[in-house]
Design an enzyme around this catalytic site. Structure first.
Site, PDB file in Angstrom:
ATOM      1  N   TYR A 144       6.469  -7.237   2.401  1.00 58.88           N
ATOM      2  CA  TYR A 144       5.774  -6.606   3.523  1.00 58.88           C
ATOM      3  C   TYR A 144       4.285  -6.813   3.345  1.00 58.88           C
ATOM      4  O   TYR A 144       3.762  -6.630   2.246  1.00 58.88           O
ATOM      5  CB  TYR A 144       6.106  -5.106   3.548  1.00 58.88           C
ATOM      6  CG  TYR A 144       5.405  -4.326   4.632  1.00 58.88           C
ATOM      7  CD1 TYR A 144       5.746  -4.488   5.977  1.00 58.88           C
ATOM      8  CD2 TYR A 144       4.395  -3.409   4.320  1.00 58.88           C
ATOM      9  CE1 TYR A 144       5.113  -3.752   6.969  1.00 58.88           C
ATOM     10  CE2 TYR A 144       3.759  -2.668   5.306  1.00 58.88           C
ATOM     11  CZ  TYR A 144       4.118  -2.852   6.634  1.00 58.88           C
ATOM     12  OH  TYR A 144       3.493  -2.118   7.618  1.00 58.88           O
ATOM     13  N   ASP A 239      -0.882 -10.944  -2.253  1.00 56.10           N
ATOM     14  CA  ASP A 239      -1.073  -9.631  -1.630  1.00 56.10           C
ATOM     15  C   ASP A 239      -0.934  -8.585  -2.735  1.00 56.10           C
ATOM     16  O   ASP A 239       0.166  -8.211  -3.129  1.00 56.10           O
ATOM     17  CB  ASP A 239      -0.039  -9.424  -0.525  1.00 56.10           C
ATOM     18  CG  ASP A 239      -0.241  -8.089   0.191  1.00 56.10           C
ATOM     19  OD1 ASP A 239      -1.034  -7.264  -0.314  1.00 56.10           O
ATOM     20  OD2 ASP A 239       0.410  -7.871   1.230  1.00 56.10           O
ATOM     21  N   LYS A 267      -5.098   0.412  -0.957  1.00 56.63           N
ATOM     22  CA  LYS A 267      -4.604   1.571  -1.717  1.00 56.63           C
ATOM     23  C   LYS A 267      -5.581   2.059  -2.786  1.00 56.63           C
ATOM     24  O   LYS A 267      -6.518   2.774  -2.487  1.00 56.63           O
ATOM     25  CB  LYS A 267      -3.233   1.237  -2.304  1.00 56.63           C
ATOM     26  CG  LYS A 267      -2.232   0.906  -1.157  1.00 56.63           C
ATOM     27  CD  LYS A 267      -0.811   1.034  -1.553  1.00 56.63           C
ATOM     28  CE  LYS A 267       0.129   0.437  -0.515  1.00 56.63           C
ATOM     29  NZ  LYS A 267       0.959   1.357   0.202  1.00 56.63           N
TER      30      LYS A 267
HETATM   31  N1  PMP Z   1       0.610  -5.305   1.761  1.00 53.29           N
HETATM   32  C1  PMP Z   1       1.406  -4.651   0.917  1.00 53.29           C
HETATM   33  C2  PMP Z   1       1.941  -5.358  -0.280  1.00 53.29           C
HETATM   34  C3  PMP Z   1       1.736  -3.313   1.159  1.00 53.29           C
HETATM   35  O1  PMP Z   1       2.552  -2.667   0.312  1.00 53.29           O
HETATM   36  C4  PMP Z   1       1.203  -2.677   2.294  1.00 53.29           C
HETATM   37  C5  PMP Z   1       1.512  -1.221   2.615  1.00 53.29           C
HETATM   38  N2  PMP Z   1       2.356  -0.565   1.825  1.00 53.29           N
HETATM   39  C6  PMP Z   1       0.361  -3.404   3.141  1.00 53.29           C
HETATM   40  C7  PMP Z   1       0.080  -4.714   2.846  1.00 53.29           C
HETATM   41  C8  PMP Z   1      -0.222  -2.763   4.353  1.00 53.29           C
HETATM   42  O2  PMP Z   1      -1.190  -1.821   3.989  1.00 53.29           O
HETATM   43  P1  PMP Z   1      -1.588  -0.628   4.982  1.00 53.29           P
HETATM   44  O3  PMP Z   1      -0.410   0.262   5.104  1.00 53.29           O
HETATM   45  O4  PMP Z   1      -2.783  -0.003   4.308  1.00 53.29           O
HETATM   46  O5  PMP Z   1      -1.955  -1.263   6.279  1.00 53.29           O
END
Ligand code: PMP
Length: 453
Positions: A144, A239, A267
């Protein structure tokens, strides 16, 4: 356990907010109970609206690593807030946060701060397309990367929880630019690269998958992606929204010894406030406006309160270097859970890297999305409710909060390292797993419950 005030808050929220929640997984649909409303947190504990206390292993989906309301972060936020919360001009703190991030990630020469992980990945992909002049993105099934169009193709997290193959509203022409390979399977990457290599702008990967539950990358997988990118002239994007400052000070890149071209973060670097960042090699990043021709912007990007909170967290992490202690505590916890699962005759597979882990209710091995999907979400939901203390067979005043879905990561933070918190969680898990044993019927064959690192 939902009680009177939780229910009141939910009914009220449902009248104004879609489904009563501002992010779908908060609705607890996959675990069959009404969602909790949090009113307070301190250290490893989170308190719901009815005053129940839980040991928190959700930890704001990995956004907080020091626990709730650490004094140094609170002080940084208050200090920044007193001077104003937003100016729409640059502030000195932004470069200070950027410097700390760069010191941890040698692959990042220049970066930009944004407001969420979604924005970070979306912007990094746009930059990769602008830089390479190519259109296609390779991503992996079950990973994701936020909810931007095109990256929702066979994504994990909430889509896995709700069993949605993709989102309505994403145009097929957008999704067609996304090529989906199989996690930990270099053959699937090679096949795509052989066929469409000269059209591929980037290979985008969670270097430790967290959004199909925790699935560690095989070391040769990440090295193979690096080679594939070099062979076809595409950019490698890690990511690290979850893994950055989580699995090691320098994220998965430090742990696995692989250098990405672009890295996305989120995060932890915001200290629990909304944030994202993307960065990488200077010549790539200099293609961004105002230096270059790839546009990207944000009214509140680099917000001084957020940057102050993030810097306070990162400075504490740099000073205390808690990663070995976190790794050992998480190892202790997951080994205890595996042993309890064995003695309760419940087959589980535990995916773990450092302080992120998932208890999969399957014999495993879990190495990719397909094998992760073999886990039993009903058993997980039973386990979740028993840990929370809302299972009739497990009665107690204090619960443990896990992610409300089989296909998400649980977390340990530095606040869990004190006062036997890990042992308490392990004891609750032993009772919860015992409660899952079928009351009558034959005792299932003990599994080889495994902890993977
Ligand atoms: N990339 C990864 C690996 C994630 O785990 C997440 C959210 N859990 C995101 C992108 C998206 O981040 P956000 O919810 O702050 O938009």
């Amino acid at each position: 356990m939902a009680g009177r005030l939780n229910d009141d808050f939910l009914r009220r929220a449902e009248r104004s907010i879609v489904g009563g929640v501002n992010s779908p997984v908060r609705a607890f649909r996959a675990v069959g109970i009404p969602p909790l409303f949090a009113v307070r947190g301190k250290g490893p504990y989170i308190y719901d609206a009815d005053g129940r206390r839980y040991i928190d292993h959700l930890m704001s989906w990995g956004a907080i690593i020091l626990g709730h309301a650490p004094p140094a972060v609170e002080a940084a936020i208050v200090r920044a807030t007193r001077r104003g919360t937003a100016y729409g001009l640059s502030t000195p703190i932004e470069a200070e946060l950027a410097e700390v991030i760069k010191s941890a990630f040698p692959s990042i020469e220049l970066l930009r701060l944004v407001n969420s992980g979604t924005e970070a990945v979306m912007s990094a992909v746009r930059l990769a397309r602008g830089y390479t002049g190519r259109s296609k993105v390779v991503k992996f099934e079950g990973c994701y990367h936020g909810h931007s169009d095109g990256l929702l193709a066979r994504a994990g997290s909430g889509l896995a929880t709700f069993g949605l193959p993709d989102s309505a509203g994403v145009l097929p022409s957008f999704a067609a630019e996304t090529l989906v390979a199989r996690y930990n399977d270099l053959e699937s990457v090679r096949a795509i690269c052989d066929e469409q290599g000269d059209k591929i702008a980037c290979i985008l990967v969670e270097p430790v998958a967290g959004n199909m539950g925790v699935v560690p990358a095989r070391p040769d997988f990440l090295a193979g992606l690096r080679q594939a990118c070099d062979r076809i002239g595409a950019l490698l994007i890690f990511d690290e929204v979850i893994t950055g400052f989580r699995v090691a000070w320098g994220g998965a890149q430090e742990l696995y010894g692989i250098r990405a071209d672009l890295t996305t973060l989120g995060k932890i670097i915001g200290g629990g406030l909304p944030v994202g960042a993307f960065g990488g090699r200077r010549e790539i990043m200099e293609r961004l406006a105002p230096l270059g021709d790839v546009y990207q912007a944000g009214t509140l990007a680099g917000n001084p309160v957020v940057a102050s909170a993030g810097k306070a967290v990162l400075e504490l992490l740099r000073k205390d270097k808690p990663y070995e202690a976190l790794n050992l505590a998480a190892e202790r916890l997951t080994q205890a859970v595996a042993a309890s699962a064995d003695s309760a005759g419940m087959p589980v597979w535990i995916g773990r890297v450092g302080s992120m882990f998932t208890v999969f209710f399957t014999e495993g091995p879990v190495t990719d999305y397909e094998s992760a999907r073999r886990a039993n979400p009903e058993l997980y939901a039973d386990f979740f409710r028993a840990m929370l203390g809302s299972n009739a067979r497990v009665e107690r005043s204090e619960g443990v909060l896990l992610p409300p879905s089989q296909w998400e990561a649980a977390f340990l933070g530095t606040a869990h390292l004190r006062n036997d918190i890990v042992e308490t969680t392990a004891a609750h898990a032993a009772a919860a797993l015992e409660a899952l044993r079928p009351p009558d019927g034959p005792v299932p064959r003990p599994s080889r419950a495994r902890g993977a690192i």
